[in-house]
Design an enzyme around this catalytic site. Structure first.
Site, PDB file in Angstrom:
ATOM      1  N   GLU A 199      -8.849 -10.708  -8.148  1.00  0.00           N
ATOM      2  CA  GLU A 199      -7.877  -9.616  -7.978  1.00  0.00           C
ATOM      3  C   GLU A 199      -6.729  -9.705  -8.983  1.00  0.00           C
ATOM      4  OE1 GLU A 199      -8.838  -8.725  -3.255  1.00  0.00           O
ATOM      5  OE2 GLU A 199      -7.001  -9.811  -3.752  1.00  0.00           O
TER       6      GLU A 199
ATOM      7  N   TYR B 152     -11.942  -2.834  -3.878  1.00  0.00           N
ATOM      8  CA  TYR B 152     -12.529  -2.959  -2.536  1.00  0.00           C
ATOM      9  C   TYR B 152     -14.064  -2.976  -2.564  1.00  0.00           C
ATOM     10  CZ  TYR B 152      -8.129  -2.586   0.107  1.00  0.00           C
ATOM     11  OH  TYR B 152      -6.893  -2.819   0.672  1.00  0.00           O
TER      12      TYR B 152
ATOM     13  N   LYS C  95       0.826  -1.207   0.000  1.00  0.00           N
ATOM     14  CA  LYS C  95       0.000   0.000   0.000  1.00  0.00           C
ATOM     15  C   LYS C  95       0.870   1.271   0.000  1.00  0.00           C
ATOM     16  CE  LYS C  95      -3.859  -2.403   2.297  1.00  0.00           C
ATOM     17  NZ  LYS C  95      -4.708  -2.463   3.514  1.00  0.00           N
TER      18      LYS C  95
ATOM     19  N   ASN D 146      -1.967  -0.171   7.373  1.00  0.00           N
ATOM     20  CA  ASN D 146      -1.435  -1.507   7.669  1.00  0.00           C
ATOM     21  C   ASN D 146      -0.587  -2.107   6.537  1.00  0.00           C
ATOM     22  OD1 ASN D 146      -3.513  -2.153   5.964  1.00  0.00           O
ATOM     23  ND2 ASN D 146      -4.582  -3.531   7.382  1.00  0.00           N
TER      24      ASN D 146
ATOM     25  N   HIS E   2      -1.793  -5.601   1.421  1.00  0.00           N
ATOM     26  CA  HIS E   2      -3.042  -6.302   1.127  1.00  0.00           C
ATOM     27  C   HIS E   2      -2.721  -7.682   0.578  1.00  0.00           C
ATOM     28  CE1 HIS E   2      -6.978  -7.253  -0.689  1.00  0.00           C
ATOM     29  NE2 HIS E   2      -6.256  -7.731  -1.688  1.00  0.00           N
TER      30      HIS E   2
HETATM   31  P1  IDP Z   1      -7.522  -7.379   5.188  1.00  0.00           P
HETATM   32  O1  IDP Z   1      -6.743  -6.317   4.436  1.00  0.00           O
HETATM   33  O2  IDP Z   1      -6.737  -7.938   6.331  1.00  0.00           O
HETATM   34  O3  IDP Z   1      -8.094  -8.443   4.270  1.00  0.00           O
HETATM   35  P2  IDP Z   1     -10.233  -6.281   5.324  1.00  0.00           P
HETATM   36  O4  IDP Z   1     -11.205  -6.576   6.395  1.00  0.00           O
HETATM   37  O5  IDP Z   1     -10.471  -6.905   3.980  1.00  0.00           O
HETATM   38  O6  IDP Z   1      -8.778  -6.641   5.873  1.00  0.00           O
HETATM   39  O7  IDP Z   1     -10.181  -4.703   5.151  1.00  0.00           O
HETATM   40  C1  IDP Z   1      -9.524  -4.114   4.053  1.00  0.00           C
HETATM   41  C2  IDP Z   1      -8.678  -2.984   4.551  1.00  0.00           C
HETATM   42  O8  IDP Z   1      -9.527  -1.945   5.051  1.00  0.00           O
HETATM   43  C3  IDP Z   1      -7.757  -3.326   5.722  1.00  0.00           C
HETATM   44  O9  IDP Z   1      -6.521  -3.897   5.323  1.00  0.00           O
HETATM   45  C4  IDP Z   1      -7.561  -1.971   6.366  1.00  0.00           C
HETATM   46  O10 IDP Z   1      -6.565  -1.196   5.688  1.00  0.00           O
HETATM   47  C5  IDP Z   1      -8.904  -1.304   6.148  1.00  0.00           C
HETATM   48  N1  IDP Z   1      -9.778  -1.454   7.314  1.00  0.00           N
HETATM   49  C6  IDP Z   1     -10.514  -2.541   7.648  1.00  0.00           C
HETATM   50  N2  IDP Z   1     -11.197  -2.327   8.766  1.00  0.00           N
HETATM   51  C7  IDP Z   1     -10.890  -1.083   9.153  1.00  0.00           C
HETATM   52  C8  IDP Z   1     -11.285  -0.272  10.278  1.00  0.00           C
HETATM   53  O11 IDP Z   1     -12.078  -0.681  11.127  1.00  0.00           O
HETATM   54  N3  IDP Z   1     -10.725   0.973  10.343  1.00  0.00           N
HETATM   55  C9  IDP Z   1      -9.861   1.456   9.403  1.00  0.00           C
HETATM   56  N4  IDP Z   1      -9.466   0.729   8.346  1.00  0.00           N
HETATM   57  C10 IDP Z   1      -9.978  -0.518   8.222  1.00  0.00           C
HETATM   58 MG    MG Z   2      -9.525  -8.255   2.728  1.00  0.00          MG
END
Ligand code: IDP
Ligand code: MG
Length: 149
Positions: free
Chosen positions: A126, A49, A9, A112, A115
């Site tokens: 994807e 997304y 990212k 974070n 992805h």
């Molecule tokens: P993942 O990336 O571990 O698969 P997902 O639930 O698919 O997690 O969420 C996609 C992305 O959205 C996450 O990597 C994170 O960057 C962001 N995200 C998910 N939940 C939250 C939240 O509660 N607050 C802020 N960002 C979030």
């Molecule tokens: Mg995800």
């Protein structure tokens, strides 16, 4: 062999962590089948997304993911999807296991770093969204016999 889609990212690029993160996947034994840098549009981010449309963090997520260039990869190997996600760590870096990318280099969910596809169908979707067939490079590695049984 399984393929998965991984994206470093914008924060990974800005913080100079591309090499560090790619190295972790490489050292694990996963093969890089495709890799490129892209600055994606909001429209493309919505497609990537789409499953998160309507969630409270969605707009922030689109803002985050389009805020700068990302590095997109396709990785291949035994159990590539689960292995890549295990290497990344839990979505919330505060809860990720030490030794994972997110635990070692991040603090918050909205920053974070990485992805990874969450299942076989997502991986197919994807990879097809991000890469054309001709961008997936078909090659063998001489070390493969020392990585795979
Ligand atoms: P993942 O990336 O571990 O698969 P997902 O639930 O698919 O997690 O969420 C996609 C992305 O959205 C996450 O990597 C994170 O960057 C962001 N995200 C998910 N939940 C939250 C939240 O509660 N607050 C802020 N960002 C979030
Ligand atoms: Mg995800």
């Amino acid at each position: 062999m399984e393929r998965t889609f991984v994206m470093l990212k914008p924060d990974a690029v800005q913080r100079g962590l591309v090499g560090e993160i790619v190295q972790r996947f490489e050292r694990r034994g996963l093969k890089i089948v495709a890799m490129k840098m892209v600055h994606i549009s909001a429209e493309f981010a919505h497609k990537h997304y789409a499953v998160h449309v309507g969630k409270p963090f969605f707009e922030g997520l689109i803002q985050y993911i389009t805020s700068g260039p990302v590095v997109a990869l396709v990785l291949e190997g035994a159990n590539a999807i689960d292995v890549a996600r295990a290497t990344m760590g839990a979505t919330n870096p505060a809860k990720a296991a030490p030794g994972t990318v997110r635990a070692d280099f991040a603090l918050e969910m909205g920053r974070n770093l990485v992805h990874g596809s969450d299942g076989p169908e997502t991986a197919v979707f994807e990879i097809g969204l991000w890469f054309g067939e001709q961008e997936l490079v078909d090659y063998g590695r001489s070390v493969d016999a020392w990585v795979f049984e």
